[in-house]
Design an enzyme around this catalytic site. Structure first.
Site, PDB file in Angstrom:
ATOM      1  N   HIS A   8       0.758  -0.988  -0.013  1.00  0.00           N
ATOM      2  CA  HIS A   8       0.063   0.020   0.019  1.00  0.00           C
ATOM      3  C   HIS A   8       0.835   1.344   0.146  1.00  0.00           C
ATOM      4  O   HIS A   8       2.070   1.145   0.287  1.00  0.00           O
ATOM      5  CB  HIS A   8      -0.835   0.065   1.182  1.00  0.00           C
ATOM      6  CG  HIS A   8      -2.050  -0.817   1.085  1.00  0.00           C
ATOM      7  ND1 HIS A   8      -2.857  -1.412   2.129  1.00  0.00           N
ATOM      8  CD2 HIS A   8      -2.591  -1.522  -0.180  1.00  0.00           C
ATOM      9  CE1 HIS A   8      -3.778  -2.175   1.827  1.00  0.00           C
ATOM     10  NE2 HIS A   8      -3.822  -2.112   0.349  1.00  0.00           N
ATOM     11  N   LYS A  12       5.025   1.664   1.107  1.00  0.00           N
ATOM     12  CA  LYS A  12       6.126   1.378  -0.035  1.00  0.00           C
ATOM     13  C   LYS A  12       7.449   1.542   0.287  1.00  0.00           C
ATOM     14  O   LYS A  12       8.351   0.839  -0.132  1.00  0.00           O
ATOM     15  CB  LYS A  12       5.762   2.322  -1.325  1.00  0.00           C
ATOM     16  CG  LYS A  12       4.633   1.913  -2.096  1.00  0.00           C
ATOM     17  CD  LYS A  12       4.303   2.498  -3.309  1.00  0.00           C
ATOM     18  CE  LYS A  12       3.003   2.201  -4.100  1.00  0.00           C
ATOM     19  NZ  LYS A  12       2.626   1.009  -3.679  1.00  0.00           N
ATOM     20  N   THR A  34       3.589  -5.460  -8.240  1.00  0.00           N
ATOM     21  CA  THR A  34       2.532  -4.574  -8.741  1.00  0.00           C
ATOM     22  C   THR A  34       3.605  -3.412  -9.311  1.00  0.00           C
ATOM     23  O   THR A  34       4.593  -2.956  -8.949  1.00  0.00           O
ATOM     24  CB  THR A  34       1.561  -4.035  -8.006  1.00  0.00           C
ATOM     25  OG1 THR A  34       2.047  -3.628  -6.757  1.00  0.00           O
ATOM     26  CG2 THR A  34       0.525  -5.035  -7.456  1.00  0.00           C
ATOM     27  N   GLY A  35       2.817  -2.306 -10.364  1.00  0.00           N
ATOM     28  CA  GLY A  35       3.663  -1.576 -10.977  1.00  0.00           C
ATOM     29  C   GLY A  35       4.512  -0.501 -10.225  1.00  0.00           C
ATOM     30  O   GLY A  35       5.725  -0.413 -10.369  1.00  0.00           O
ATOM     31  N   SER A  54      -0.380  -1.342 -12.096  1.00  0.00           N
ATOM     32  CA  SER A  54      -0.367  -0.926 -10.646  1.00  0.00           C
ATOM     33  C   SER A  54      -1.459  -1.591  -9.936  1.00  0.00           C
ATOM     34  O   SER A  54      -2.482  -2.080 -10.668  1.00  0.00           O
ATOM     35  CB  SER A  54      -0.416   0.472 -10.517  1.00  0.00           C
ATOM     36  OG  SER A  54      -1.777   0.861 -11.359  1.00  0.00           O
ATOM     37  N   ASP A  60      -2.887  -6.654  -8.505  1.00  0.00           N
ATOM     38  CA  ASP A  60      -2.777  -7.323  -7.626  1.00  0.00           C
ATOM     39  C   ASP A  60      -3.806  -8.539  -8.047  1.00  0.00           C
ATOM     40  O   ASP A  60      -3.440  -9.706  -7.745  1.00  0.00           O
ATOM     41  CB  ASP A  60      -3.824  -7.073  -6.357  1.00  0.00           C
ATOM     42  CG  ASP A  60      -4.937  -6.301  -6.627  1.00  0.00           C
ATOM     43  OD1 ASP A  60      -4.959  -5.503  -7.641  1.00  0.00           O
ATOM     44  OD2 ASP A  60      -5.845  -6.358  -5.989  1.00  0.00           O
ATOM     45  N   ASP A  80      -1.594  -1.419   4.668  1.00  0.00           N
ATOM     46  CA  ASP A  80      -1.786  -0.452   5.701  1.00  0.00           C
ATOM     47  C   ASP A  80      -3.114  -0.622   6.421  1.00  0.00           C
ATOM     48  O   ASP A  80      -4.249  -0.511   5.797  1.00  0.00           O
ATOM     49  CB  ASP A  80      -1.570   1.031   5.313  1.00  0.00           C
ATOM     50  CG  ASP A  80      -1.855   1.989   6.076  1.00  0.00           C
ATOM     51  OD1 ASP A  80      -2.302   1.911   7.364  1.00  0.00           O
ATOM     52  OD2 ASP A  80      -1.565   3.134   5.877  1.00  0.00           O
ATOM     53  N   HIS A  87      -8.352   3.283  -3.710  1.00  0.00           N
ATOM     54  CA  HIS A  87      -7.673   2.859  -5.053  1.00  0.00           C
ATOM     55  C   HIS A  87      -6.749   1.534  -4.712  1.00  0.00           C
ATOM     56  O   HIS A  87      -6.073   1.233  -5.697  1.00  0.00           O
ATOM     57  CB  HIS A  87      -6.958   3.934  -5.771  1.00  0.00           C
ATOM     58  CG  HIS A  87      -5.798   4.592  -4.823  1.00  0.00           C
ATOM     59  ND1 HIS A  87      -6.013   5.317  -3.697  1.00  0.00           N
ATOM     60  CD2 HIS A  87      -4.495   4.343  -5.214  1.00  0.00           C
ATOM     61  CE1 HIS A  87      -4.621   5.724  -3.424  1.00  0.00           C
ATOM     62  NE2 HIS A  87      -4.051   4.985  -4.189  1.00  0.00           N
ATOM     63  N   ASP A  90      -6.800  -4.766  -2.533  1.00  0.00           N
ATOM     64  CA  ASP A  90      -7.392  -5.436  -1.539  1.00  0.00           C
ATOM     65  C   ASP A  90      -6.593  -6.798  -1.123  1.00  0.00           C
ATOM     66  O   ASP A  90      -6.630  -7.548  -2.094  1.00  0.00           O
ATOM     67  CB  ASP A  90      -8.996  -5.864  -1.929  1.00  0.00           C
ATOM     68  CG  ASP A  90      -9.690  -6.196  -0.938  1.00  0.00           C
ATOM     69  OD1 ASP A  90      -9.344  -6.320   0.273  1.00  0.00           O
ATOM     70  OD2 ASP A  90     -10.967  -6.998  -1.083  1.00  0.00           O
ATOM     71  N   ARG A  96      -7.352 -15.095   0.594  1.00  0.00           N
ATOM     72  CA  ARG A  96      -8.181 -16.261   0.288  1.00  0.00           C
ATOM     73  C   ARG A  96      -7.604 -17.287  -0.635  1.00  0.00           C
ATOM     74  O   ARG A  96      -7.278 -18.244  -0.421  1.00  0.00           O
ATOM     75  CB  ARG A  96      -9.546 -15.896  -0.289  1.00  0.00           C
ATOM     76  CG  ARG A  96     -10.454 -16.929  -0.305  1.00  0.00           C
ATOM     77  CD  ARG A  96     -11.814 -16.426  -0.984  1.00  0.00           C
ATOM     78  NE  ARG A  96     -11.653 -15.909  -2.014  1.00  0.00           N
ATOM     79  CZ  ARG A  96     -11.766 -14.738  -2.608  1.00  0.00           C
ATOM     80  NH1 ARG A  96     -12.133 -13.762  -1.654  1.00  0.00           N
ATOM     81  NH2 ARG A  96     -11.790 -14.121  -3.902  1.00  0.00           N
TER      82      ARG A  96
END
Length: 119
Positions: A8, A12, A34-35, A54, A60, A80, A87, A90, A96
């Site tokens: 998050h 970072k 991620t980006g 991203s 994700d 966080d 944005h 998740d 899961r």
């Protein structure tokens, strides 16, 4: 091993510190991120990182797809829990999937360090 790195926004910098501290271990593995997180890890460490989109654009979910195809061995998702923005990725879906496919997933720096030391 294939290792995914996600963070998050407010985590970072902590991910960068983790990547620098464990660079010698991480360089022996294939890294995905991620980006923005991937870009920052590359800039800080020089490690090769396969960057997905991203988080807000589905990065994700791309990592989740690799988990479901049994092509991911570990996920470090520094989240966080107090101030995640709408944005941001998740973590729930990745938790899961990681549980379903029995993939180790760290959501905080303490667990991440234990997993990396175990390599």
């Amino acid at each position: 091993m294939n290792i995914a790195l996600i963070a998050h926004d407010r985590k970072k910098e902590l991910m960068i510190e983790l990547a620098i501290a464990y660079r010698e271990i991480l360089k022996e593995h294939t890294l995905y991120a991620t980006g923005t997180t991937g870009k920052r890890v590359i800039e800080a460490t020089g490690l090769p990182v396969h960057r997905f989109k991203s988080g807000p654009l589905g990065g994700d979910q791309q990592i989740g797809a690799l988990i479901s195809e049994d092509k991911m061995d570990m996920v470090i998702f520094l989240r966080d829990p107090l101030a995640a923005q709408p944005h941001e990725p998740d973590v729930t879906a990745l938790i899961r999937l990681s549980d379903v496919y029995e993939i180790p997933l760290a959501t905080n720096i303490g667990t991440a360090e234990i997993l990396l030391r175990g390599l």
